[in-house]
Design a protein around this motif. Sequence first.
Motif, PDB file in Angstrom:
ATOM      1  N   GLY A  90       0.727  -1.102   0.049  1.00  0.00           N
ATOM      2  CA  GLY A  90      -0.079   0.217  -0.118  1.00  0.00           C
ATOM      3  C   GLY A  90       0.743   1.229   0.041  1.00  0.00           C
ATOM      4  N   LEU A  91       2.284   1.187  -0.063  1.00  0.00           N
ATOM      5  CA  LEU A  91       3.041   2.445  -0.056  1.00  0.00           C
ATOM      6  C   LEU A  91       2.618   3.230  -1.075  1.00  0.00           C
ATOM      7  CD1 LEU A  91       5.469   3.706   1.608  1.00  0.00           C
ATOM      8  CD2 LEU A  91       6.788   2.494  -0.325  1.00  0.00           C
ATOM      9  N   GLN A  92       2.519   4.517  -1.115  1.00  0.00           N
ATOM     10  CA  GLN A  92       2.025   5.577  -2.151  1.00  0.00           C
ATOM     11  C   GLN A  92       3.318   6.679  -2.101  1.00  0.00           C
ATOM     12  OE1 GLN A  92      -1.936   6.967  -1.403  1.00  0.00           O
ATOM     13  NE2 GLN A  92      -2.762   5.046  -2.621  1.00  0.00           N
ATOM     14  N   ILE A  93       3.857   6.668  -3.339  1.00  0.00           N
ATOM     15  CA  ILE A  93       4.836   7.671  -3.622  1.00  0.00           C
ATOM     16  C   ILE A  93       4.254   9.122  -3.907  1.00  0.00           C
ATOM     17  CG2 ILE A  93       6.871   8.444  -4.818  1.00  0.00           C
ATOM     18  CD1 ILE A  93       6.908   5.493  -5.797  1.00  0.00           C
ATOM     19  N   THR A  94       4.751  10.189  -3.273  1.00  0.00           N
ATOM     20  CA  THR A  94       3.970  11.353  -3.236  1.00  0.00           C
ATOM     21  C   THR A  94       5.091  12.611  -3.847  1.00  0.00           C
ATOM     22  OG1 THR A  94       4.464  11.889  -1.003  1.00  0.00           O
ATOM     23  CG2 THR A  94       2.390  10.943  -1.428  1.00  0.00           C
ATOM     24  N   HIS A  95       6.417  12.045  -3.742  1.00  0.00           N
ATOM     25  CA  HIS A  95       7.273  13.079  -4.063  1.00  0.00           C
ATOM     26  C   HIS A  95       8.629  12.170  -4.563  1.00  0.00           C
ATOM     27  CE1 HIS A  95       9.308  16.788  -4.702  1.00  0.00           C
ATOM     28  NE2 HIS A  95      10.503  16.358  -4.156  1.00  0.00           N
ATOM     29  N   ALA A  96       9.290  12.557  -5.491  1.00  0.00           N
ATOM     30  CA  ALA A  96      10.671  11.983  -5.731  1.00  0.00           C
ATOM     31  C   ALA A  96      11.370  12.891  -6.671  1.00  0.00           C
ATOM     32  CB  ALA A  96      10.460  10.605  -6.676  1.00  0.00           C
ATOM     33  N   GLU A  97      12.577  12.918  -5.987  1.00  0.00           N
ATOM     34  CA  GLU A  97      13.538  13.894  -6.707  1.00  0.00           C
ATOM     35  C   GLU A  97      15.021  13.142  -6.380  1.00  0.00           C
ATOM     36  OE1 GLU A  97      14.885  17.712  -4.748  1.00  0.00           O
ATOM     37  OE2 GLU A  97      12.499  17.622  -4.538  1.00  0.00           O
ATOM     38  N   LYS A  98      16.061  13.766  -6.814  1.00  0.00           N
ATOM     39  CA  LYS A  98      17.338  13.192  -6.389  1.00  0.00           C
ATOM     40  C   LYS A  98      17.606  13.345  -5.102  1.00  0.00           C
ATOM     41  CE  LYS A  98      22.148  13.247  -8.231  1.00  0.00           C
ATOM     42  NZ  LYS A  98      23.103  13.970  -9.246  1.00  0.00           N
ATOM     43  N   GLY A  99      17.710  12.294  -4.374  1.00  0.00           N
ATOM     44  CA  GLY A  99      18.045  12.220  -3.094  1.00  0.00           C
ATOM     45  C   GLY A  99      17.110  12.497  -1.848  1.00  0.00           C
ATOM     46  N   LEU A 100      15.925  12.647  -2.374  1.00  0.00           N
ATOM     47  CA  LEU A 100      14.928  13.037  -1.659  1.00  0.00           C
ATOM     48  C   LEU A 100      13.434  12.524  -1.962  1.00  0.00           C
ATOM     49  CD1 LEU A 100      13.323  14.759   0.688  1.00  0.00           C
ATOM     50  CD2 LEU A 100      13.147  16.595  -0.938  1.00  0.00           C
ATOM     51  N   MET A 101      12.643  11.615  -1.165  1.00  0.00           N
ATOM     52  CA  MET A 101      11.590  10.969  -1.507  1.00  0.00           C
ATOM     53  C   MET A 101      10.633  10.892  -0.337  1.00  0.00           C
ATOM     54  SD  MET A 101      12.493   7.664  -3.702  1.00  0.00           S
ATOM     55  CE  MET A 101      13.368   7.707  -5.301  1.00  0.00           C
ATOM     56  N   ARG A 102       9.402  11.213  -0.620  1.00  0.00           N
ATOM     57  CA  ARG A 102       8.231  11.166   0.325  1.00  0.00           C
ATOM     58  C   ARG A 102       7.082  10.105  -0.079  1.00  0.00           C
ATOM     59  NH1 ARG A 102       8.862  16.994  -0.298  1.00  0.00           N
ATOM     60  NH2 ARG A 102      10.361  17.762   1.373  1.00  0.00           N
ATOM     61  N   PHE A 103       6.535   9.712   1.152  1.00  0.00           N
ATOM     62  CA  PHE A 103       5.452   8.512   0.928  1.00  0.00           C
ATOM     63  C   PHE A 103       4.251   8.894   1.745  1.00  0.00           C
ATOM     64  CE2 PHE A 103       9.751   6.927   0.190  1.00  0.00           C
ATOM     65  CZ  PHE A 103       9.695   6.406  -0.941  1.00  0.00           C
ATOM     66  N   ASP A 104       3.274   8.252   1.354  1.00  0.00           N
ATOM     67  CA  ASP A 104       2.093   8.147   2.173  1.00  0.00           C
ATOM     68  C   ASP A 104       2.017   6.630   2.571  1.00  0.00           C
ATOM     69  OD1 ASP A 104       1.397  10.721   2.840  1.00  0.00           O
ATOM     70  OD2 ASP A 104      -0.255  10.851   1.059  1.00  0.00           O
ATOM     71  N   ILE A 130      13.680   1.671   1.929  1.00  0.00           N
ATOM     72  CA  ILE A 130      13.288   2.936   1.293  1.00  0.00           C
ATOM     73  C   ILE A 130      14.648   3.829   1.417  1.00  0.00           C
ATOM     74  CG2 ILE A 130      12.228   5.399   1.798  1.00  0.00           C
ATOM     75  CD1 ILE A 130       9.721   3.821   2.693  1.00  0.00           C
ATOM     76  N   GLY A 131      15.621   3.715   2.293  1.00  0.00           N
ATOM     77  CA  GLY A 131      16.866   4.336   2.413  1.00  0.00           C
ATOM     78  C   GLY A 131      17.819   4.122   1.173  1.00  0.00           C
ATOM     79  N   PRO A 132      17.888   2.818   0.819  1.00  0.00           N
ATOM     80  CA  PRO A 132      18.830   2.520  -0.408  1.00  0.00           C
ATOM     81  C   PRO A 132      18.220   3.151  -1.534  1.00  0.00           C
ATOM     82  CG  PRO A 132      18.470   0.500   1.033  1.00  0.00           C
ATOM     83  CD  PRO A 132      17.753   1.553   1.581  1.00  0.00           C
ATOM     84  N   VAL A 133      16.821   2.831  -1.751  1.00  0.00           N
ATOM     85  CA  VAL A 133      16.238   3.478  -2.867  1.00  0.00           C
ATOM     86  C   VAL A 133      16.277   4.851  -3.162  1.00  0.00           C
ATOM     87  CG1 VAL A 133      14.044   3.857  -4.041  1.00  0.00           C
ATOM     88  CG2 VAL A 133      14.261   1.755  -2.991  1.00  0.00           C
ATOM     89  N   THR A 134      16.423   5.621  -1.816  1.00  0.00           N
ATOM     90  CA  THR A 134      16.634   7.186  -2.106  1.00  0.00           C
ATOM     91  C   THR A 134      18.192   7.270  -2.523  1.00  0.00           C
ATOM     92  OG1 THR A 134      15.003   7.183  -0.150  1.00  0.00           O
ATOM     93  CG2 THR A 134      16.448   9.152  -0.706  1.00  0.00           C
ATOM     94  N   THR A 135      18.917   6.460  -1.722  1.00  0.00           N
ATOM     95  CA  THR A 135      20.397   6.595  -1.811  1.00  0.00           C
ATOM     96  C   THR A 135      20.795   6.343  -3.409  1.00  0.00           C
ATOM     97  OG1 THR A 135      20.723   6.073   0.165  1.00  0.00           O
ATOM     98  CG2 THR A 135      22.699   5.801  -1.123  1.00  0.00           C
ATOM     99  N   PHE A 136      20.185   5.276  -4.166  1.00  0.00           N
ATOM    100  CA  PHE A 136      20.185   5.187  -5.372  1.00  0.00           C
ATOM    101  C   PHE A 136      19.813   6.230  -6.277  1.00  0.00           C
ATOM    102  CE2 PHE A 136      19.730   3.322  -9.548  1.00  0.00           C
ATOM    103  CZ  PHE A 136      20.816   2.398  -9.832  1.00  0.00           C
ATOM    104  N   SER A 137      18.870   6.674  -5.910  1.00  0.00           N
ATOM    105  CA  SER A 137      18.417   8.026  -6.831  1.00  0.00           C
ATOM    106  C   SER A 137      19.166   9.009  -6.771  1.00  0.00           C
ATOM    107  CB  SER A 137      17.026   8.548  -6.212  1.00  0.00           C
ATOM    108  OG  SER A 137      16.963   9.253  -5.118  1.00  0.00           O
ATOM    109  N   PHE A 138      20.223   9.296  -5.619  1.00  0.00           N
ATOM    110  CA  PHE A 138      21.292  10.310  -5.637  1.00  0.00           C
ATOM    111  C   PHE A 138      22.193   9.808  -5.929  1.00  0.00           C
ATOM    112  CE2 PHE A 138      24.969  12.221  -3.443  1.00  0.00           C
ATOM    113  CZ  PHE A 138      24.604  13.424  -3.341  1.00  0.00           C
ATOM    114  N   ALA A 139      22.975   8.647  -5.931  1.00  0.00           N
ATOM    115  CA  ALA A 139      24.101   8.333  -6.465  1.00  0.00           C
ATOM    116  C   ALA A 139      24.348   7.705  -7.913  1.00  0.00           C
ATOM    117  CB  ALA A 139      24.798   7.220  -5.314  1.00  0.00           C
ATOM    118  N   ASN A 140      23.137   6.887  -8.315  1.00  0.00           N
ATOM    119  CA  ASN A 140      23.090   6.227  -9.434  1.00  0.00           C
ATOM    120  C   ASN A 140      24.304   5.274  -9.626  1.00  0.00           C
ATOM    121  OD1 ASN A 140      21.829   5.657 -12.043  1.00  0.00           O
ATOM    122  ND2 ASN A 140      23.025   7.183 -13.089  1.00  0.00           N
ATOM    123  N   ARG A 141      24.436   4.556  -8.647  1.00  0.00           N
ATOM    124  CA  ARG A 141      25.662   3.622  -8.418  1.00  0.00           C
ATOM    125  C   ARG A 141      25.326   2.285  -7.747  1.00  0.00           C
ATOM    126  NH1 ARG A 141      27.369   6.507 -11.733  1.00  0.00           N
ATOM    127  NH2 ARG A 141      29.662   7.286 -12.179  1.00  0.00           N
TER     128      ARG A 141
END
Length: 214
Positions: A90-104, A130-141
């Motif tokens: 049921g996790l819903q993404i409300t915001h996603a950008e490089k190094g920052l994500m928010r969820f309901d 969620i932490g690694p997903v956010t980190t991947f969005s930042f590092a692309n590595r």
Amino acid sequence: MEDNKETLKPSLEILILSYLHIVLIKAIREINKDNTPLLQKGKQHKHLSETSWKRYMEMENDSVQKSLVWLHAVLQSKIGHGLEATVLQGLQITHAEKGLMRFDFVVPNAVSDVDGNWHVGALATMLDLIGPVTTFSFANRVISTVDFNVSYYSTAKIQENVEIESKVIANRGNLIHVVVEVRRKGNGEVIAVGKLWMASDKRTVAEVSNAGQL
């Protein structure tokens, strides 16, 4: 109170990297059809399928898109062991950008403890995903967890609404620090905070795969 947790299982990390490389080649038929973005405010991503090589090349350097593909794959039990999909149900993404994500998130019945609260183990597992997903969005590595700590400040009941924010707050070269906060929706009361240090490889997922190391 605090709880320390070891890194993600190596088998899961390998599956994540393998799946990312495969899915970026196949990618998203729906995007090609109607340009529907991966991120739709307040909605889950329900469809992944084939796309062109051109679309793959466009996504190869888009770390945010790739991180959302990763998260979608976990939600749909395409990678992992099923437990991950259960704790993220049921996790819903409300915001996603490089190094920052928010969820309901509405705490599902499947993660209840004996008292009808959000099980602390399930909560920790969510933070550790969620932490690694956010980190991947930042590092692309290619990344792996080297330290993970959770502080619990309150409890949440089953079917209670919470908000989650995951943010990269420090970049020390090969080490990246991400903090994931869970707050009660409405009054903003802190329920838990996860702090992760992630090790970043210099290679991309495609480079690792092409080198035959997956």
